[in-house]
Design a protein around this motif. Structure first.
Motif, PDB file in Angstrom:
ATOM      1  N   HIS A   1     -47.644  14.435 -17.074  1.00  0.00           N
ATOM      2  CA  HIS A   1     -48.545  15.088 -17.088  1.00  0.00           C
ATOM      3  C   HIS A   1     -49.891  14.895 -15.796  1.00  0.00           C
ATOM      4  CE1 HIS A   1     -52.205  12.488 -18.730  1.00  0.00           C
ATOM      5  NE2 HIS A   1     -51.005  12.137 -18.265  1.00  0.00           N
ATOM      6  N   SER A   2     -50.426  15.475 -15.099  1.00  0.00           N
ATOM      7  CA  SER A   2     -51.128  14.839 -13.815  1.00  0.00           C
ATOM      8  C   SER A   2     -52.835  15.574 -14.096  1.00  0.00           C
ATOM      9  CB  SER A   2     -50.894  16.347 -12.630  1.00  0.00           C
ATOM     10  OG  SER A   2     -51.308  15.180 -11.543  1.00  0.00           O
ATOM     11  N   VAL A   3     -53.039  14.787 -14.126  1.00  0.00           N
ATOM     12  CA  VAL A   3     -54.980  14.718 -14.480  1.00  0.00           C
ATOM     13  C   VAL A   3     -55.505  14.367 -13.559  1.00  0.00           C
ATOM     14  CG1 VAL A   3     -56.217  14.431 -15.849  1.00  0.00           C
ATOM     15  CG2 VAL A   3     -54.532  14.374 -16.667  1.00  0.00           C
ATOM     16  N   ALA A   4     -56.808  14.661 -12.754  1.00  0.00           N
ATOM     17  CA  ALA A   4     -57.465  13.912 -11.203  1.00  0.00           C
ATOM     18  C   ALA A   4     -56.311  13.197 -10.310  1.00  0.00           C
ATOM     19  CB  ALA A   4     -57.981  12.946 -11.907  1.00  0.00           C
ATOM     20  N   GLY A   5     -54.837  14.258 -10.108  1.00  0.00           N
ATOM     21  CA  GLY A   5     -54.198  13.509  -8.999  1.00  0.00           C
ATOM     22  C   GLY A   5     -54.319  14.844  -8.009  1.00  0.00           C
ATOM     23  N   VAL A   6     -53.131  13.634  -7.385  1.00  0.00           N
ATOM     24  CA  VAL A   6     -53.121  15.222  -5.691  1.00  0.00           C
ATOM     25  C   VAL A   6     -51.936  15.986  -6.402  1.00  0.00           C
ATOM     26  CG1 VAL A   6     -54.169  13.711  -4.159  1.00  0.00           C
ATOM     27  CG2 VAL A   6     -51.617  13.249  -5.050  1.00  0.00           C
ATOM     28  N   PRO A   7     -51.558  17.482  -5.892  1.00  0.00           N
ATOM     29  CA  PRO A   7     -50.896  18.573  -5.899  1.00  0.00           C
ATOM     30  C   PRO A   7     -49.773  17.982  -5.695  1.00  0.00           C
ATOM     31  CG  PRO A   7     -52.926  19.470  -5.045  1.00  0.00           C
ATOM     32  CD  PRO A   7     -53.103  17.616  -4.684  1.00  0.00           C
ATOM     33  N   GLU A   8     -49.647  16.899  -4.017  1.00  0.00           N
ATOM     34  CA  GLU A   8     -48.245  16.560  -3.884  1.00  0.00           C
ATOM     35  C   GLU A   8     -47.191  15.742  -4.805  1.00  0.00           C
ATOM     36  OE1 GLU A   8     -50.432  18.130  -0.955  1.00  0.00           O
ATOM     37  OE2 GLU A   8     -50.713  16.728  -1.907  1.00  0.00           O
ATOM     38  N   GLU A   9     -47.937  14.962  -5.817  1.00  0.00           N
ATOM     39  CA  GLU A   9     -47.494  14.132  -7.064  1.00  0.00           C
ATOM     40  C   GLU A   9     -46.044  14.605  -7.503  1.00  0.00           C
ATOM     41  OE1 GLU A   9     -51.181  10.973  -7.908  1.00  0.00           O
ATOM     42  OE2 GLU A   9     -50.622  12.152  -9.251  1.00  0.00           O
ATOM     43  N   ILE A  10     -44.678  14.289  -7.487  1.00  0.00           N
ATOM     44  CA  ILE A  10     -44.237  14.540  -8.173  1.00  0.00           C
ATOM     45  C   ILE A  10     -43.439  13.427  -9.557  1.00  0.00           C
ATOM     46  CG2 ILE A  10     -41.840  14.963  -8.450  1.00  0.00           C
ATOM     47  CD1 ILE A  10     -42.101  15.665  -5.657  1.00  0.00           C
ATOM     48  N   GLY A  11     -43.640  13.336 -11.160  1.00  0.00           N
ATOM     49  CA  GLY A  11     -43.152  12.872 -11.432  1.00  0.00           C
ATOM     50  C   GLY A  11     -41.915  12.172 -12.315  1.00  0.00           C
ATOM     51  N   SER A  12     -41.029  11.380 -12.549  1.00  0.00           N
ATOM     52  CA  SER A  12     -40.016  11.274 -12.796  1.00  0.00           C
ATOM     53  C   SER A  12     -39.697  10.246 -13.888  1.00  0.00           C
ATOM     54  CB  SER A  12     -39.587  10.667 -10.960  1.00  0.00           C
ATOM     55  OG  SER A  12     -38.128   9.827 -11.841  1.00  0.00           O
ATOM     56  N   VAL A  13     -38.450  11.229 -14.559  1.00  0.00           N
ATOM     57  CA  VAL A  13     -37.787  10.750 -16.074  1.00  0.00           C
ATOM     58  C   VAL A  13     -36.470  10.629 -14.881  1.00  0.00           C
ATOM     59  CG1 VAL A  13     -37.625  11.233 -18.439  1.00  0.00           C
ATOM     60  CG2 VAL A  13     -39.976  11.505 -16.980  1.00  0.00           C
ATOM     61  N   GLU A  14     -35.249   9.688 -16.203  1.00  0.00           N
ATOM     62  CA  GLU A  14     -34.286   9.360 -15.518  1.00  0.00           C
ATOM     63  C   GLU A  14     -33.480   8.842 -16.811  1.00  0.00           C
ATOM     64  OE1 GLU A  14     -31.345   6.149 -13.289  1.00  0.00           O
ATOM     65  OE2 GLU A  14     -32.476   7.290 -12.330  1.00  0.00           O
ATOM     66  N   VAL A  15     -32.588   9.413 -17.738  1.00  0.00           N
ATOM     67  CA  VAL A  15     -32.269   8.933 -18.840  1.00  0.00           C
ATOM     68  C   VAL A  15     -31.134   9.065 -18.783  1.00  0.00           C
ATOM     69  CG1 VAL A  15     -32.268   9.250 -21.201  1.00  0.00           C
ATOM     70  CG2 VAL A  15     -33.819  10.347 -19.955  1.00  0.00           C
ATOM     71  N   THR A  16     -29.918   7.276 -18.758  1.00  0.00           N
ATOM     72  CA  THR A  16     -29.003   7.643 -18.476  1.00  0.00           C
ATOM     73  C   THR A  16     -28.059   6.800 -19.727  1.00  0.00           C
ATOM     74  OG1 THR A  16     -29.015   6.705 -16.637  1.00  0.00           O
ATOM     75  CG2 THR A  16     -27.307   6.483 -17.337  1.00  0.00           C
ATOM     76  N   GLY A  17     -27.243   7.183 -20.408  1.00  0.00           N
ATOM     77  CA  GLY A  17     -26.928   7.117 -22.081  1.00  0.00           C
ATOM     78  C   GLY A  17     -27.487   6.447 -23.341  1.00  0.00           C
ATOM     79  N   GLY A  18     -27.412   6.290 -24.001  1.00  0.00           N
ATOM     80  CA  GLY A  18     -27.638   6.585 -25.585  1.00  0.00           C
ATOM     81  C   GLY A  18     -28.368   7.707 -25.807  1.00  0.00           C
ATOM     82  N   ARG A  19     -29.701   7.624 -26.701  1.00  0.00           N
ATOM     83  CA  ARG A  19     -29.565   8.857 -27.410  1.00  0.00           C
ATOM     84  C   ARG A  19     -31.331   8.535 -28.222  1.00  0.00           C
ATOM     85  NH1 ARG A  19     -27.536  12.572 -31.113  1.00  0.00           N
ATOM     86  NH2 ARG A  19     -29.103  12.466 -33.474  1.00  0.00           N
ATOM     87  N   ILE A  20     -31.969   9.828 -28.001  1.00  0.00           N
ATOM     88  CA  ILE A  20     -33.338  10.453 -28.267  1.00  0.00           C
ATOM     89  C   ILE A  20     -33.232  11.282 -29.214  1.00  0.00           C
ATOM     90  CG2 ILE A  20     -34.942  11.276 -26.940  1.00  0.00           C
ATOM     91  CD1 ILE A  20     -34.655   9.944 -24.604  1.00  0.00           C
ATOM     92  N   GLU A  21     -34.332  11.409 -29.867  1.00  0.00           N
ATOM     93  CA  GLU A  21     -34.605  11.972 -30.808  1.00  0.00           C
ATOM     94  C   GLU A  21     -35.995  12.147 -31.187  1.00  0.00           C
ATOM     95  OE1 GLU A  21     -33.132  11.190 -34.871  1.00  0.00           O
ATOM     96  OE2 GLU A  21     -31.233  10.074 -34.590  1.00  0.00           O
ATOM     97  N   SER A  22     -35.830  13.619 -31.078  1.00  0.00           N
ATOM     98  CA  SER A  22     -37.996  14.062 -31.107  1.00  0.00           C
ATOM     99  C   SER A  22     -37.442  15.229 -32.114  1.00  0.00           C
ATOM    100  CB  SER A  22     -38.647  14.295 -29.625  1.00  0.00           C
ATOM    101  OG  SER A  22     -37.435  15.397 -29.756  1.00  0.00           O
ATOM    102  N   GLU A  23     -39.572  15.146 -33.182  1.00  0.00           N
ATOM    103  CA  GLU A  23     -39.219  16.017 -33.616  1.00  0.00           C
ATOM    104  C   GLU A  23     -39.711  17.496 -32.738  1.00  0.00           C
ATOM    105  OE1 GLU A  23     -38.992  16.543 -37.104  1.00  0.00           O
ATOM    106  OE2 GLU A  23     -38.383  13.795 -37.245  1.00  0.00           O
ATOM    107  N   GLY A  24     -40.442  16.983 -32.516  1.00  0.00           N
ATOM    108  CA  GLY A  24     -41.132  18.199 -30.778  1.00  0.00           C
ATOM    109  C   GLY A  24     -40.144  18.602 -29.705  1.00  0.00           C
ATOM    110  N   PRO A  25     -39.936  19.424 -28.332  1.00  0.00           N
ATOM    111  CA  PRO A  25     -39.584  18.917 -27.504  1.00  0.00           C
ATOM    112  C   PRO A  25     -38.897  17.172 -27.127  1.00  0.00           C
ATOM    113  CG  PRO A  25     -41.267  21.197 -27.076  1.00  0.00           C
ATOM    114  CD  PRO A  25     -41.853  19.846 -28.217  1.00  0.00           C
ATOM    115  N   MET A  26     -37.815  17.577 -26.343  1.00  0.00           N
ATOM    116  CA  MET A  26     -37.615  16.752 -25.894  1.00  0.00           C
ATOM    117  C   MET A  26     -38.533  16.351 -24.604  1.00  0.00           C
ATOM    118  SD  MET A  26     -35.860  14.058 -26.499  1.00  0.00           S
ATOM    119  CE  MET A  26     -34.342  15.016 -27.272  1.00  0.00           C
TER     120      MET A  26
END
Length: 348
Positions: free
Chosen positions: A179-204
Motif C-alpha cells: 500500500h502507499s499512504v501519504a507518499g508521492v505518486p512515483e513511489e514503487i513498492g518491491s517484493v522479491e520471493v526466491t525459493g521457499g513456500r508461502i501459505e496464506s488464507e487470503g490472496p497471496m
C-alpha cells in the motif's frame, strides 16, 4: 521508540551486539529492541518477545499517536517487538522473534536508507499482526526464516523493499500487503520471493492503490482462497493519489507452477503479468499478460486480459465451458485443446 521502556536500544552511530539474550517486554508500545540514528544492531542466538498491553474485544482502545497500527493495515495490537529506523541497520541470526499483536520486525522513518535482515530465524505473530514491515526507503531481507503470522508475512509501504529467500511461511490473512499512504505518486513498492513456500488464507498478494514490482522465482505459493494477486482501490482517505501516469503493477512468475487467480480491480493503473518459463493455472481478469516461449496458462474460469506480444496455441488452454477473451491485434475464435473457447478481440 528507543526510550526507557525499550529492552535494548542503540542510537547515534553506536553498535550493539547481543548474544544469547532473552528480552521479554510488556506494556503499551514497549519495544524489545530498537536501532535508530545511524546505528548498527546485531543479535545472535536470542529470544526477543513483546506482548504489548491487553487488546481485543472488551479492552480500552489506546488513543495516542502510533499506539496502535493504522486502520489501513487491517490488523490489531499495540506492540512491536523490534524497530529499525533513521539510517540504521539491524541483523538477526538464529533468533526467535515473537509478538502478541501488531508486528514482530518493523521499520519506521528511514531518512534515506534503513536496513533490516533476519537469517535462519523463527518469526511469530501470535494473535494479530505482520511478520515484518518495510517503510519507504527501508530494505528488509529474510533469509531461510520460518514465519508463522496471524496475518501476513510482511507489508510494504510506498517505496519499501521486501526480499524473501528460501523462507517457509504460514499466514492467517494475506501473504503480503502493499500500500502507499501519504507518499508521492512515483513511489514503487518491491517484493522479491526466491525459493521457499508461502501459505496464506487470503490472496497471496493484496495490492491497494500502489505501484508495485513483484517477482516470484522458483517459489511454492498456496492461497487457500485461490487468489494469487488481487489489486484494489484503497479506501484509506490517506492513500497516495495515483498521479497522471502511474507506473502500475508488474508481476513476474519465473520457472515455477503457480495456482490461483490474478484479479486486477485497481482502476487507477495497469497490471502487467509475465510468465517466464512458468505455468499459471487460474483465471486472469483485467490484466495485461505476456508469456515467453516456456510460459503456459491454463484458465480455470472465464478470463479477460490484454495480450502483450505473441502467443502460440500450445501455451493456452481452458476446460469446456470456460471462455478466454484476449484483446489482441487480430480478431478470431477457436476451440482450445481441453474444450474451452478462445476469443481474440481486436480493438483497433
Amino acid at each position: 521508540i528507543g526510550g526507557p521502556s525499550t529492552g535494548a536500544a542503540v542510537k547515534d552511530g553506536g553498535e550493539l551486539i547481543l548474544r544469547e539474550a532473552f528480552i521479554d517486554v510488556s506494556g503499551l508500545t514497549h519495544y524489545a529492541t530498537v536501532a535508530e540514528r545511524n546505528s548498527v544492531l546485531r543479535v545472535y542466538d536470542s529470544v526477543i518477545a513483546s506482548h504489548g498491553a491487553p487488546f481485543g474485544e472488551g479492552q480500552p482502545q489506546p488513543t495516542g499517536i502510533m499506539q496502535t497500527p493504522p486502520p489501513g493495515l487491517m490488523i490489531d495490537g499495540n506492540g512491536r517487538t523490534h524497530c529499525t529506523m533513521t539510517g540504521s541497520q539491524s541483523f538477526f541470526y538464529n533468533c526467535l522473534i515473537t509478538c502478541d499483536g501488531w508486528g514482530a520486525l518493523s521499520t519506521e522513518t528511514a531518512e534515506g536508507f534503513a536496513y533490516l535482515e533476519a537469517n535462519d530465524c523463527r518469526v511469530v505473530t501470535i494473535r494479530r499482526g505482520y511478520g515484518t514491515y518495510s517503510d519507504p526507503g527501508c530494505h528488509v531481507v529474510l533469509n531461510r526464516c520460518r514465519v508463522d503470522s496471524a496475518d501476513m508475512i510482511g507489508i510494504v509501504g510506498g517505496q519499501g523493499e521486501l526480499i524473501l529467500r528460501d523462507c517457509q511461511a504460514r499466514c492467517g490473512t494475506y501473504g503480503v500487503l502493499l500500500h502507499s499512504v501519504a507518499g508521492v505518486p512515483e513511489e514503487i513498492g518491491s517484493v522479491e520471493v526466491t525459493g521457499g513456500r508461502i501459505e496464506s488464507e487470503g490472496p497471496m498478494a493484496l495490492i491497494r492503490s500502489d505501484n508495485a514490482r513483484l517477482r516470484f522465482d522458483h517459489a511454492q505459493l498456496c492461497s487457500r482462497c485461490g487468489v494469487l494477486i488481487h489489486t484494489q482501490v484503497n479506501d484509506d482517505p490517506l492513500a497516495t493519489p495515483a498521479g497522471e501516469d502511474p507506473y502500475g503493477v508488474e508481476v513476474v512468475f519465473r520457472e515455477m507452477d503457480a495456482q490461483g487467480d490474478v484479479l486486477h480491480e485497481d482502476t487507477q493503473r495497469q497490471l502487467y503479468l509475465y510468465l517466464e518459463s512458468a505455468t499459471l493455472r487460474g483465471a486472469v481478469r483485467g490484466a495485461c499478460i505476456q508469456m515467453d516461449q516456456g510460459g503456459k496458462w491454463f484458465a480455470t474460469s472465464d478470463s479477460e486480459a490484454v495480450l502483450m506480444g505473441e502467443i502460440h496455441p500450445f501455451q493456452l488452454d481452458a476446460p469446456q465451458g470456460v471462455t478466454v477473451r484476449l484483446h489482441a491485434v487480430q480478431a478470431g475464435r477457436q476451440t482450445l485443446p481441453s474444450g474451452g473457447i478462445l476469443e481474440l478481440i481486436c480493438n483497433e
